[in-house]
Design an enzyme around this catalytic site. Structure first.
Site, PDB file in Angstrom:
ATOM      1  N   THR A 529       0.853  -1.191   0.000  1.00  0.00           N
ATOM      2  CA  THR A 529       0.000   0.000   0.000  1.00  0.00           C
ATOM      3  C   THR A 529       0.885   1.235   0.000  1.00  0.00           C
ATOM      4  OG1 THR A 529      -1.828  -1.098   1.091  1.00  0.00           O
ATOM      5  CG2 THR A 529      -1.788   1.284   1.249  1.00  0.00           C
ATOM      6  N   PHE A 531       1.078   5.070   0.854  1.00  0.00           N
ATOM      7  CA  PHE A 531       0.459   6.119   1.658  1.00  0.00           C
ATOM      8  C   PHE A 531       1.081   7.457   1.249  1.00  0.00           C
ATOM      9  CE2 PHE A 531       0.134   2.278   4.094  1.00  0.00           C
ATOM     10  CZ  PHE A 531      -1.049   2.374   4.804  1.00  0.00           C
TER      11      PHE A 531
END
Ligand code: PEP
Ligand code: MN
Length: 624
Positions: A529, A531
């Protein structure tokens, strides 16, 4: 056995313990470890540990069955983090120490330092007292070299590491450097070890040319037993029968060391291989094997280096290696952070009404979520972390100044973009100031002692269930969705049912004192992921690599092509292009792009002008 004494123990009680040990015929010694008073004893203690624990003035007794005591993990189960200025060795961030073998001149050191720092090194190395095989070889610049190192620190903002070869140099190294290195040839120079144990500066302890791991740890024990816990172990290859490399790099020492001791371990692939071409492959392998960092020799003119030129990387090779390590690090749940020093400096010196040093950063969910982890990874201990209930709350908090930063997920390598955040980036007038990528690993977490066969009910975020589908399908469990993964762990802890488990990251298990029953249960391990960090204003943290923009193009043939052509004509590489519907305008779209350029740099002003000409709407989200 280590007898840890209470800080206020009376002399009388202490004497009593010592005389019991003496009468029992044990060999013992008083040591001081990071301010704690400890009696270390070997041999038959005469009585069981519980007996000593019951004596007045004794805080605890740690039975240690290895020859090394203070460095043993039994003594200190958590990893030690050695702090050097803003840098912490032994944490999630890979620490790269780079520089020439020897400081040769002021110009040479400053030039190399500027380059290695630009590519992501956080500590600078350079020898001033060189232990050379031949007495006729360059021996180092001595104090002049140390002065140059201190100037490098002041100019480039990087702490410096240098080797001490005799206790007689102690005052000099104290004056000029941040970390003292004990070289391979001196690993068992016990007077030198005792000396650096008393200096009060972090020590980088190289493994001796033919030392066993136990001998190496015993040398570290000398330093700790003098009261200095800040020891960084450095494997630099051992002497074997193999002549193709200068030494043989013992990479298996990394997991062995990690198991035996709490001290951080770094790898020096330069002295291990002795050959430039072999350095990067070994450096990559070291990070994959779990090393906390690397020490690498880099030279701007290695053919003319006064020592170890053949094993020194060219700055460009170092840059390439750092980019590879950046990609490898998340696989082992670590980070290589190119902009760390600049960012810490910018965060610490940010203008902030009423507050000083460090900032506040908001994240979604509770302590222990992946968002929380992204926060701690990005800011280290330079910010305070504030939980938020929704993404909108994070944007509002940053806008209103309740927090300085927000950390939000923008895209997942399996599930794609987090559209809500893309829309919020359009709606709010905030800036992207940084990014961080995490590998998302899921674990089955339960009560201590529980096994997978005990579980009947599992709590987690629906996305985590989705990402662990194959594993879950092998069991007949009731699945209960909750708002975030850390909450799932807290929930099962509070309910106290052994038949209940949660799916979450390892950190959540640690925070709530629960246990990982099965690790890595996600279907696809290539699960990352990305961010981003948002703020009201750009961060003054030096050169930016990437920028994010939002634009809309006219609704006529070729309008998108015209915009993209601007990027192509100016040699700007796009790394992402995505469209989102415009609210209230069906079938019209906003385009979100990420590009590899600092688009706000003055040199790109003409490009921005061309872009405004070709777009109906253009918003720069930020450069980072
Ligand atoms: C050095 O780091 O320059 C050095 C001399 O290393 P080692 O002690 O590992 O040979
Ligand atoms: Mn060297």
């Amino acid at each position: 056995m280590l007898i840890v004494l209470e800080p206020e123990i009376s002399q009388e009680n202490k004497n009593r313990i010592l005389s019991i040990l003496r009468e029992g015929g044990c060999i013992f010694r008083e040591i001081s470890d990071a301010g704690q008073n400890i009696i270390g004893s070997t041999g038959n203690a005469g009585h069981p540990p519980e007996y000593y624990e019951s004596l007045p003035g004794v805080a605890r007794v740690v039975p240690v069955n290895t020859a090394f005591k203070l460095v043993s993990r039994q003594m200190h189960p958590e990893d030690t983090r050695v702090r050097v200025g803003d840098v912490s060795v032994g944490g999630e961030r890979i620490v790269v120490i780079a520089g020439p073998c020897a400081v040769e001149s002021r110009d040479q050191a400053l030039a190399i330092a500027g380059q290695v720092r630009k590519y992501g090194a956080v500590l600078f190395r350079g020898g001033a007292f060189k232990p050379r095989t031949s007495p006729y070889a360059f021996q180092g610049l001595g104090e002049e070299g140390l002065r140059i190192l201190a100037e490098v620190r002041e100019t480039c903002g990087m702490p410096v590491v240098t080797e001490i070869t005799t206790p007689a140099q102690a005052d000099l190294v104290m004056k000029y450097v941040d970390v003292v290195q004990v070289g391979a040839r001196n690993m068992q120079n016990f007077e030198l070890l005792k000396c650096v144990g008393r200096l009060g500066k972090p020590v980088l302890l190289k493994r001796g040319l033919s030392a066993t791991i136990e001998e190496w740890l015993m040398s570290a024990e000398y330093i700790l037993s003098e009261g200095n816990d800040d020891v960084i172990l450095c494997e630099r290859g051992i002497r074997t029968f193999e002549p193709y490399t200068r030494n043989t790099l013992d990479l298996s020492s990394i997991p062995v060391i990690k198991n035996l001791t709490h001290l951080p371990v770094i790898i020096d692939p330069s002295h291990a291989t002795g050959i430039r071409e072999k350095v990067s492959p070994m450096a990559r392998a070291a990070i994959a094997a779990g090393a906390d960092g690397l020490m690498i020799e880099v030279h701007n003119d290695p053919d003319r280096a006064l020592s170890d030129g053949a094993q020194s990387l060219y700055p460009q090779q170092f840059s390439r290696l750092m980019r590879d390590l950046y990609v490898i690090a998340p696989v082992v749940d670590k980070q290589l952070d190119f902009g760390y020093l600049d960012r810490v400096h910018a965060v610490e010196h940010m203008e902030r009404p009423g507050g000083e040093g460090g900032g506040k950063a908001a994240f979604l969910g509770e302590i222990g979520t992946h968002s929380y982890k992204a926060c701690t990874r990005y800011f280290g201990d330079h910010a305070e972390f504030i939980p938020a209930k929704t993404f909108k709350e994070i944007f509002e908090g940053v806008k209103e100044g309740f927090v300085d930063f927000g950390v939000i997920p923008l895209e997942n390598s399996l599930a794609g973009s987090v559209h809500e955040n893309y829309d919020l980036l359009l709606e709010y007038d905030l800036r992207i100031v940084g990014e961080i990528m995490l590998r998302i690993e899921h674990n089955l977490i339960g009560h201590p002692g529980a096994g997978a066969e005990d579980i009947q009910k599992v709590y987690s975020h629906p996305q985590a269930f989705q990402q662990c589908r194959q594993y879950i399908d092998r069991h007949d469990w009731e699945l209960v969705p909750v708002s975030d993964t850390a909450r799932a762990v807290r929930h099962i802890k509070e309910r106290g049912e052994i038949s209940e488990a949660a799916i979450a990251g390892r950190e959540a298990a640690e925070i709530y004192g629960m246990e990982v029953i099965e690790e890595g249960i996600e279907t696809n391990p290539r699960n990352y992921t990305r961010f981003v960090v948002i703020a009201r204003h750009p961060l003054a943290n030096g050169k930016k690599q990437k920028s994010s923009l939002i634009f809309s193009a006219g609704n006529q043939p070729g309008s998108l092509f015209e915009v993209l052509k601007v990027f192509a004509d100016n040699g700007i590489n796009l790394v992402k292009l995505e469209s989102r519907p415009i609210h209230g305008k069906p079938w019209e779209y906003m385009f979100y792009v990420d590009l590899e350029a600092d688009i706000e740099d003055l040199s790109f002003a003409p490009v921005l002008e061309q872009l405004s000409d070709k777009t109906d709407f253009l918003k720069v989200l930020g450069s980072y």
